[in-house]
Structure formats: structure tokens, C-alpha cells
Design an enzyme around this catalytic site. Structure first.
Site, PDB file in Angstrom:
ATOM      1  CB  SER A 272       3.147   2.503  -0.111  1.00  0.00           C
ATOM      2  OG  SER A 272       3.995   1.797  -1.000  1.00  0.00           O
ATOM      3  CG  ASP A 273       0.145  -3.457   0.984  1.00  0.00           C
ATOM      4  OD1 ASP A 273       1.081  -4.148   0.570  1.00  0.00           O
ATOM      5  OD2 ASP A 273      -0.883  -3.938   1.484  1.00  0.00           O
ATOM      6  CB  CYS A 274       3.751  -4.182  -2.751  1.00  0.00           C
ATOM      7  SG  CYS A 274       5.075  -4.534  -1.582  1.00  0.00           S
TER       8      CYS A 274
ATOM      9  CB  SER B  63      -1.363  -6.047   0.704  1.00  0.00           C
ATOM     10  OG  SER B  63      -1.948  -6.021   1.943  1.00  0.00           O
TER      11      SER B  63
END
Length: 774
Positions: A302-304, A19
Site C-alpha cells: 500500500s502507499d503509506c 506518496s
């Protein structure tokens, strides 16, 4: 290209995301990279580093990590909480980029991996949804092993990292989701088998040491993430409202399997909120389940920019320091982005989080790098040190990409006498459609530069004289060039229409609004079919499914194939199937719904189960109560297979402890707990016979329809096996069924239960009743 295709060797049948495109898009960049890998503890160049305990390869990982962390300042620790980890030069630790991708081959997405003149491309396997359609668990692992070999080879010449944020194991809940293509489909068991298999292939070290990693995989996006941007609702603001029942029997199983069965080195938390709490700030989801219940041996990332998102977009905290503290205290170890790099020091100094929590986070990160050998000195002296450019895009690897595509292609319709085409009888072939001569479309997203491409047109031209008409200028097909296409079809012995979509219609950040073929594609298909002199083969290239009822019911369209996004060798694989050198064996990993489904079901409704009161029909083959165009598991062969049940019990008894309430009163279910479940399993033996005239592979599905308690699924998959059976021969297939694991269902409170009563086991048209009792 034609001569290359014709000379490609045949092989025997073998028994990814991110993502982080949220704020920027990456394009393939060619670099003049350094020719050596990045690593710490280079005692050859600096013998003084040998005095540090963290460089002592004979010590245990935990001791090495503890020695390293105690030497670091707070600022240095924070430098290793972000994907662009900072160098600690005084300790001989270089900077490191955590973000690399390997969804279906080494990718150029993410700053950690590049292609150059040294390694210009890597093997590009089919997009995951098509690999899932093979239902071949050993293939999932074999692909992972090739990808990790190529990744290590690229690492050794300074072109790649060691940490790969793949696979994507979210459930393909809704057909409109733009990222469903990256997933293994809609079924929790298939997704779990894919997840653990691909992870093992990526990670398992060839020296057999379970604590060592070849590369580090990452299962994402945790959890209940399957909406990107639909009718103004986007993933950065979406709150997924999920029942405990749906969470534990649909959304969580692939992640649980990643951690427990695959021993994955990382889990990535998603952008969305789950029941009002950002996934990357939820201590129950992260520390409680992933690290606590499942015992993750690795790091949580974490997703970016997810931490930035829950502060700036979701306004979950009042200050950025609070957001940093909440993420770390929830169990986040690494931030893709720089939010923790900017705000953690102030959070510690402001008393919002103790430095010991930072220590814990970086310890998980360093432990992963220790397992990868990053702190073991020069990797050229280690187990993978001899890998290099010669080990990327090998003939064997490229043939596996072709084989994976062949095994995944799904034959959905085949009128008698249509496929396979005869290479001797077909003198001329019309090849029509916007996806007939595509290259990049075939490799989907999270792609890398492939070794080479074979387009559908090239694959077919290698076997027959072709006339090519695009029919549409692109997949949107605003205006179809129908007359030219009809003319080609009328003159040819057979017609192949290659249609579908691409990343302009389904992609990260782009969900579909409808599930029809776009623009004038249906008109092109129908008119060409009317004009065609010979058989008409419709080939659909896509991640998600369509309502193609018009083609299914059109007698002039004699065959339909779904080919996913079939990878670099997709065109060769399509030709192999159409001309019969490969007998199709793929099965749909997701349901294809009628258009009316998306009219009545909003993407934002996360409920899996139907609601008769509101007319909500439910989701996926497990719960959906409406009509389908094609359903999960559909797929035809050029031959016919019969099943015969050899062995299966008629009843099974659950032992309960003395005094259990269900011994004295009637219970509709009992808890699937350890004391009742130990060694409670049985075997099912089946004979599979190929009664046709063509040898081929066959996927045997074992389904169960449990008693109707706790809103149980109407049917769910217990197991699958892929077998190759020569013509007129038989194969014996065995399933080992663990009663409490495989036959259990999840109740309304999220507890695993075994339903009492009649479970109907199903293999093809065979049905067998199993009575589960106390």
C-alpha cells in the site's frame, strides 16, 4: 569547482514518489549506523539455524517459504505485514525496514536508508521527467544498474535496505500535477519502456539467474493516480472516475509493462478511489489484474497509510477490522504504515478474514526476501558481498549522471547564430535568475544527498567570465531586481537567464493552479532581453511545462532550453550544451499547453478524450484538439537530420478463423486476439542522414494515426530509437511492428482491437499509408 568541471572527462554517447509523505516529512539524517548488513539465517553465528528448511539455500523458494510460514504464530506473521517488520528472534530473523526509495538515485526518503560519514552521498541522477526526455531505453536501464549497485554497497555497510519503492510510472495527465516531475511523461509507450528498463536495471542479478534480485523495485502508484492537492481536492479523498477505455489504453499500460516486461517485484496501490473503490481495497485491480492477469511475481504494497486513509478519510468501511480484512482479501500483502499490524489479529479472530489469507500475503513478502538473498546467510559471501563505500559516487557513476542530463536537455528555440556559444568569442557572460545558482533544486524530490553539486553558475563560470545577478530572491519572485539584472545583461557578450520553479511550487501534496512562470519572472525575462547586448538564452528548470508564449514569440530571446531538474551535475550539463561540447538531443515527454487550457479543464476530469459537445479539449498529444505552446516530442538540434523510408509494407492482412463474422460482413475492427496475431509483424527500415556540420544524437519517432473508429487517438507512438550520427553520415534505423500489439487501439469496453482501413505511419515529415485488411 571550476577546475573540477574543466577536467571532467567526456564520455561517448550511450545508445522516481512515494506518496508516503502524507502524514510526515523526512529530512536527511546522518547516522552512526552499524557496519554490517541485516540478514537472516546467520548459521556462522548460530549453527542451529541450519536445521530450518527456510535457511536451506539448495531448496526451491516456494518450499523455503512454506517451511517458514508454518513455523510462525499469527502474531509473528502479522509482524511481516507492515513496513517495519518485526524480528522473530527465536528463528534468527532480524527486524527489517521495507521502505527505501530510489527514484533517481539512492534516497534518504523512507526509514530504510541513511547517509553517514561512511557513505556521505550517492549519485543523484536527473529527475525522471528529464531522463525520459532522452528517449534512450538503454540509458534507463544503465541508470537503474548504477543505482542498484550503490544500494547494495550501502546495504553491505548497514545503511540501506533491499526493497526500493521506485519507479513512479503514473501518466503525466495534467500539467499542474506536482508529481509529474517523478514520472516518464504523458505517453503510455514511453512510460512503459522507461518502467521496464529502469526496473530491469535495478533488479537483474549479475549471475543471470532470473529468480534472483539485485534489489527489489516497485512500480507505483496503481492506478489512475495523478492528483495531489488541487483547489481543495486531495488524493486522500479523490475518486478518479475513469472509463474502461481510458483505463486500458492510458493508465494501465506502464504498470502492465512493469510486471510483464520488467518482471517487477512489487506494485504499490494508491490512495485514491477508482470508480468508487479504494485502489488498495479493489480485488479486481489487485488480485484480478496485477496477480491474476499479469502474474506478478512478488508483493503488493500500500502507499503509506492507504488502508488507514480508506477507513478514516474515505469511510469505506464501518470498522478498522473490516478495512484490514478488505485490504488483505483484495490482494494487499504489505502495509506501509501500521494499520494491518494493529487490526489484522482482530479481523482474523472476528471471522472477517481467514488466517490462510494472511499466510498468502506474508508468503509473497517472504518469497521476495528469499529472492534477494535475505535468508541465505551472510551476504558478504554472496555475489554482491564485495561492494562497499568505494562503489558509491565513483567517477564513472557521476559521469553517467552528467551524460543523462546532457541527453535529456531540450532545445525548444534557437535563432540563427544564437547557440552554441563560442567559448573563444564570449569573453563575458551575464548569468541571471532565481535558479542560476541553485543546488538542491536541481535534484527534485525523492532525492538523496548527492556526491557533489555543480550549479548552472559554476558550470558556466568554468567556461567564461561571468557576472551573476539572482534577479529574484526566490522562484516566487514577488519583486524582481530588474535594474541590476539589466545592467549586467547590457554589459555582457551574452546573457543566460535561469528561471523556473522548485518544490515550493510543484511537489508531492502541491499541484499548481496555473501554468505561468511565477511572480515577476516574465517581467524580469522580458526586461533583461530588451537590455541585453548579445544573445539571450532562456533556461527553464522545472518538472512541468509552462505557457511561455511571450518568450517563444520574443525575437530578443534567441534560445530557449528546458532542463527539467537535471541532477547533481546539472550545471555542467547545461554549460556543455550552451557552449556546444554537447549537441542537444532531448525531446519533450509532455505537452506544454496555453494558460487557457487550465481555465477550461478541471484537474478532476479524468477523461482523456475530447468532448466537442461540452468544449472539453481532451488531454495529451494523443487526444488534445487545441493549440499548444510546445508539443510532445518537440526538440531541436544544432544540426539537421533527414529521414528516408527504405522499406515498409503498403498493406497487411489479418488472418481470421473460418466462420468469423467479419468474413461475411464489413467490420470496422477485429479483436486483437492470439489466434489472429501470431507472427503478424512487419519491419520498417529508415535511413537517417545528418546533413549539418555538427555530429549528434537524434531520436527517431514512429507514430501512427489509426482510422477514426472507437474514439481512437489522433496519433500515437509506436516506437522510438536514439541514434548517433556523425556529420554527413547516415544510420539505418529498424522498427519491428507487431500488428496486434502496436497498431491496436482500445475500444469503448476496454478491448484491444485492430482497426480496419488506412493507418498513416509518420516519421518526422515522412508519411506512409498502410492498409490493414482481412
Amino acid at each position: 569547482m571550476a577546475s573540477l568541471i574543466n577536467s571532467a572527462p567526456k564520455v561517448t554517447v550511450f545508445l522516481f514518489f512515494l506518496s508516503c509523505f502524507s502524514h510526515f516529512f523526512l529530512i536527511p539524517n546522518w547516522v552512526s549506523a552499524q557496519n554490517s548488513p541485516v540478514f537472516a539465517c546467520d548459521v556462522d553465528k548460530n549453527p542451529a539455524l541450519g536445521q530450518f528448511g527456510f535457511c536451506n539455500t539448495s531448496s526451491e523458494t516456494a518450499a523455503r517459504v512454506a517451511d517458514l510460514v508454518k513455523r510462525l504464530t499469527l502474531e509473528e506473521k502479522i509482524g511481516w505485514l507492515v513496513n517495519g517488520a518485526a524480528a522473530v528472534s527465536r528463528l534468527g530473523i532480524p527486524k527489517y525496514e521495507w521502505w527505501s526509495e530510489a527514484l533517481h538515485g539512492v534516497s534518504y526518503v523512507g526509514p530504510g536508508t541513511h547517509f553517514s560519514s561512511v557513505v556521505p552521498g550517492a549519485t543523484s541522477f536527473p529527475q525522471v521527467i528529464l531522463t525520459a526526455a532522452t528517449f534512450n531505453a538503454s540509458l534507463f536501464e544503465a541508470i537503474g544498474k548504477v543505482v542498484s549497485t550503490e544500494a547494495r554497497a550501502m546495504y553491505n555497510v548497514g545503511l540501506a535496505g533491499l526493497t526500493y519503492w521506485s519507479p513512479n510510472v503514473n501518466i503525466f495527465r495534467d500539467p499542474r500535477w506536482g508529481r509529474g516531475q517523478e514520472t516518464p511523461g504523458e505517453d503510455p509507450l514511453l512510460s512503459s519502456k522507461y518502467a521496464s528498463g529502469y526496473v530491469r536495471g535495478l533488479q537483474q542479478s549479475d549471475d543471470g539467474n532470473p529468480d534472483r534480485l539485485k534489489v527489489a523495485a516497485c512500480c507505483k502508484h496503481y492506478t489512475a493516480y495523478d492528483l495531489d492537492n488541487w483547489k481543495g481536492v486531495d488524493r486522500f479523498h479523490f475518486n478518479a472516475v475513469v472509463t474502461k477505455q481510458d483505463m486500458d489504453d492510458t493508465f494501465q499500460p506502464p504498470f502492465k509493462s512493469c510486471v510483464i516486461d520488467g518482471n517487477v517485484a512489487s506494485v504499490m496501490c494508491s490512495y485514491n478511489q477508482v470508480n468508487g473503490i479504494p485502489a488498495c481495497a479493489d480485488p479486481d485491480l489487485l488480485s484480478g489484474i496485477v496477480r491474476g492477469q499479469w502474474k506478478l511475481n512478488g508483493y503488493i504494497v500500500s502507499d503509506c497509510d492507504s488502508v488507514d486513509v480508506f477507513y478514516n478519510n474515505q469511510h469505506y468501511t464501518k470498522t478498522p477490522e473490516e478495512a484490514a480484512a478488505k485490504a488483505i482479501l483484495a490482494g494487499l500483502d504489505l502495509n506501509c504504515g501500521n494499520f494491518l499490524g494493529q487490526h489484522t489479529e482482530a479481523a482474523v479472530k472476528g471471522g472477517l478474514v481467514d488466517e490462510s489469507a494472511v499466510d498468502n500475503a506474508v508468503s509473497n513478502n517472504f518469497a521476495t526476501m528469499m529472492r534477494l538473498g535475505f535468508f541465505d546467510g551472510n551476504p558478504t559471501k554472496a555475489i554482491y558481498g564485495k561492494l562497499g563505500p568505494k562503489d558509491v559516487c565513483t567517477q564513472e557513476h557521476q559521469e553517467l549522471a552528467r551524460e543523462a542530463a546532457r541527453q535529456g536537455i531540450v532545445l525548444l528555440k534557437n535563432s540563427k547564430g544564437s547557440l552554441p556559444l563560442s567559448p573563444t568569442a564570449i569573453k563575458t557572460l551575464a548569468v541571471i535568475g532565481p535558479n542560476a545558482n541553485v543546488t538542491k533544486t536541481m535534484i527534485g524530490n525523492y532525492e538523496g544527498t548527492p556526491c557533489k553539486y555543480t550549479t548552472p553558475l559554476q558550470g558556466l563560470t568554468a567556461l567564461a567570465a561571468t557576472t551573476y545577478v539572482p534577479g529574484c530572491s526566490n522562484v516566487a519572485c514577488g519583486t524582481a531586481q530588474i535594474d541590476e539584472a539589466k545592467k549586467a545583461a547590457a554589459a555582457a557578450d551574452a546573457t543566460v537567464l535561469v528561471v523556473g520553479i522548485d518544490q515550493s511550487i510543484e511537489a508531492e501534496g502541491r499541484d499548481r493552479i496555473d501554468i505561468r512562470l511565477p511572480g515577476q519572472q516574465p517581467l524580469l525575462i522580458t526586461e533583461v532581453a530588451k537590455a541585453s547586448k548579445g544573445n539571450v538564452i532562456l533556461v527553464i528548470m522545472s518538472g512541468g511545462g509552462f505557457d511561455i508564449s511571450f518568450a517563444k514569440n520574443d525575437d530578443k530571446i534567441t534560445s530557449i532550453l528546458w532542463v527539467g531538474y537535471p541532477g547533481e551535475a546539472g550545471g555542467a550539463a547545461i554549460a556543455d550544451v550552451i557552449f556546444g561540447s554537447y549537441n542537444p538531443s532531448g525531446r519533450l515527454p509532455m505537452t506544454w499547453y496555453p494558460e487557457s487550457y487550465v481555465d477550461k479543464v478541471p484537474m478532476t476530469n479524468m477523461n482523456m478524450r475530447p468532448d466537442p459537445a461540452s468544449g472539453y479539449p481532451g488531454r495529451t498529444y494523443r487526444f488534445y484538439t487545441g493549440e499548444t505552446v510546445y508539443t510532445f516530442g518537440d526538440g531541436l538540434s544544432y544540426t539537421k537530420f533527414n529521414h528516408h523510408l527504405v522499406r515498409a509494407p503498403k498493406s497487411v492482412s489479418i488472418p481470421l478463423q473460418e466462420g468469423h463474422s467479419c468474413l461475411s460482413s464489413k467490420c470496422k475492427s477485429v479483436d486483437a486476439v492470439d489466434e489472429s496475431c501470431k507472427n503478424l509483424a512487419f519491419h520498417i527500415h529508415l535511413r537517417v542522414k545528418n546533413v549539418g556540420n555538427i555530429s549528434g544524437s537524434h531520436t527517431v519517432f514512429l507514430f501512427s494515426s489509426p482510422p477514426s473508429v472507437h474514439n481512437s487517438p489522433q496519433k500515437h507512438l509506436l516506437g522510438f530509437e536514439k541514434v548517433f550520427v556523425t556529420t554527413k553520415a547516415e544510420a539505418l534505423v529498424r522498427f519491428n511492428v507487431d500488428v496486434c500489439k502496436d497498431l491496436s487501439i482500445v475500444d469503448e469496453l476496454g478491448n484491444r482491437k485492430v482497426a480496419m482501413g488506412n493507418h498513416v505511419l509518420q516519421v518526422g515529415s515522412l508519411k506512409h499509408s498502410l492498409n490493414v485488411r482481412i
